[in-house]
Design an enzyme around this catalytic site. Sequence first.
Site, PDB file in Angstrom:
ATOM      1  N   GLY A  14      29.972  36.780  34.128  1.00  0.00           N
ATOM      2  CA  GLY A  14      30.563  36.592  32.795  1.00  0.00           C
ATOM      3  C   GLY A  14      31.468  37.748  32.443  1.00  0.00           C
ATOM      4  CG  ASN A  15      34.549  37.513  30.029  1.00  0.00           C
ATOM      5  OD1 ASN A  15      34.487  37.569  28.809  1.00  0.00           O
ATOM      6  ND2 ASN A  15      34.946  36.409  30.676  1.00  0.00           N
ATOM      7  CG  HIS A  16      31.949  43.327  28.501  1.00  0.00           C
ATOM      8  ND1 HIS A  16      30.582  43.366  28.417  1.00  0.00           N
ATOM      9  CD2 HIS A  16      32.298  44.075  29.575  1.00  0.00           C
ATOM     10  CE1 HIS A  16      30.110  44.112  29.406  1.00  0.00           C
ATOM     11  NE2 HIS A  16      31.141  44.551  30.134  1.00  0.00           N
ATOM     12  CB  SER A  17      35.236  37.465  25.706  1.00  0.00           C
ATOM     13  OG  SER A  17      35.641  36.755  24.565  1.00  0.00           O
ATOM     14  CB  ALA A  60      37.759  36.162  28.115  1.00  0.00           C
TER      15      ALA A  60
END
Length: 403
Positions: A212-215, A280
Amino acid sequence: MSILSGKKILLGITAGIAAYKTANLVRLFIKSGAEVQVIMTPASKDFITPLTLSTLSKNPVHSTFYEKEEENELWNNHVDLGLWADYMLIAPATANTLSKMTNGICDNLLIATYLSAKCPVYFAPAMDLDMYKHPSTITSLDKLQSFGNKMIPVTSGELASGLVGEGRLAEPEDIVSFMENDILSSMPLYGKKVLITAGPTYESIDPVRFIGNHSSGKMGFEIAKAAANLGAKVYLVSGPSNEIVNHDSVHRTDIVSAEQMYTACHQYFPEVSIAILTAAVADYRPKNIAAEKIKKKESALDIKLVPTKDILASLGVIKKEQFLVGFALETTNELINALAKLKQKNLDAIVLNSLNDQGAGFSGNTNKVTFIDKEERNTPFEMKSKSDVAIDIMNEILKKIDA
Ligand code: CTP
């Protein structure tokens, strides 16, 4: 959330038996999130008490040009009250008050405020059926509408006199819906649908792990609110996010993976006039998702990644009348890279946010963006809260779709 949320409503009450219904009206406005101040004509206090209305509105009730407080006389400034209001409503509006409004007979605080108010004015007449049919009343109703004031029609039924006919004050619920619908229909995006993507996507590795990502999703949620506040119906397709949206006009679809976001976007895209893709989205996903939790081993773990579908680019291929906006998060050659994305993905505009600026980007509450259109004009904005950035972006889009 109602379109009246955060709005300032000035309620003028005049001396008709239907004034008793204004207690419920004030309660409904407060429930919808509006701020309410009440002005009463002196005679209306015979029908409902200022104490009831000040308690429900959580504000002092105004009635005279000045109030005696011990030695001091406090001036009730009708100009200030008129300027304070986003909307003025006179309900019930008696034949007497309608005639004074029509002719500018300014012998009480309510009429003085009406004459100096710059905001939209609504009025809800209420009177006995023969008074309602009198040519003098008909003239007042016509003239007030010709001034641009908006009439909330009376209803028919049993009247206080015992007679049956036209002249009843519209029910408080109907007065509130009339105003909500009227306000919505005057908004620039009324009747239009907007698709917005927000947040990260999670691409599963096994039943418990993902890439995943930090969005945070905050930017997309703020744009969804800004678009809804302009009258649009919004389809918000969001990846996992802690953000919440509480607006009657925002329809939220929660997804997890890029593939699910792709499917939801293609479902809504044919209906919308504007699509803004802030999400994102993961560019890669694991080729295979392990059916069981992957066990720890001594050796390195290789996960083969394959590209996800580019949702924005796929919408660029099928777009017809839609105004399509992408986001670009760049660290080097920002403008050049953003413009290249705009062209490659067949966009109408792209919003560049730079990770080089402190306070801009993924997870904070502020952002600093540049809006770039397909004519390569760029409009840079200062660092602002994400809610103000959302308003700037929507204003730029409005300028483009109006042009
Ligand atoms: N986007 C998308 N689907 C993807 C990847 C990105 O819809 N699979 C959208 C994003 O929502 C954003 C825009 O494409 O509006 C640009 O995303 P960005 O990650 O900056 O660009 P990429 O095209 O992925 O290129 P790169 O990561 O190489 O910069």
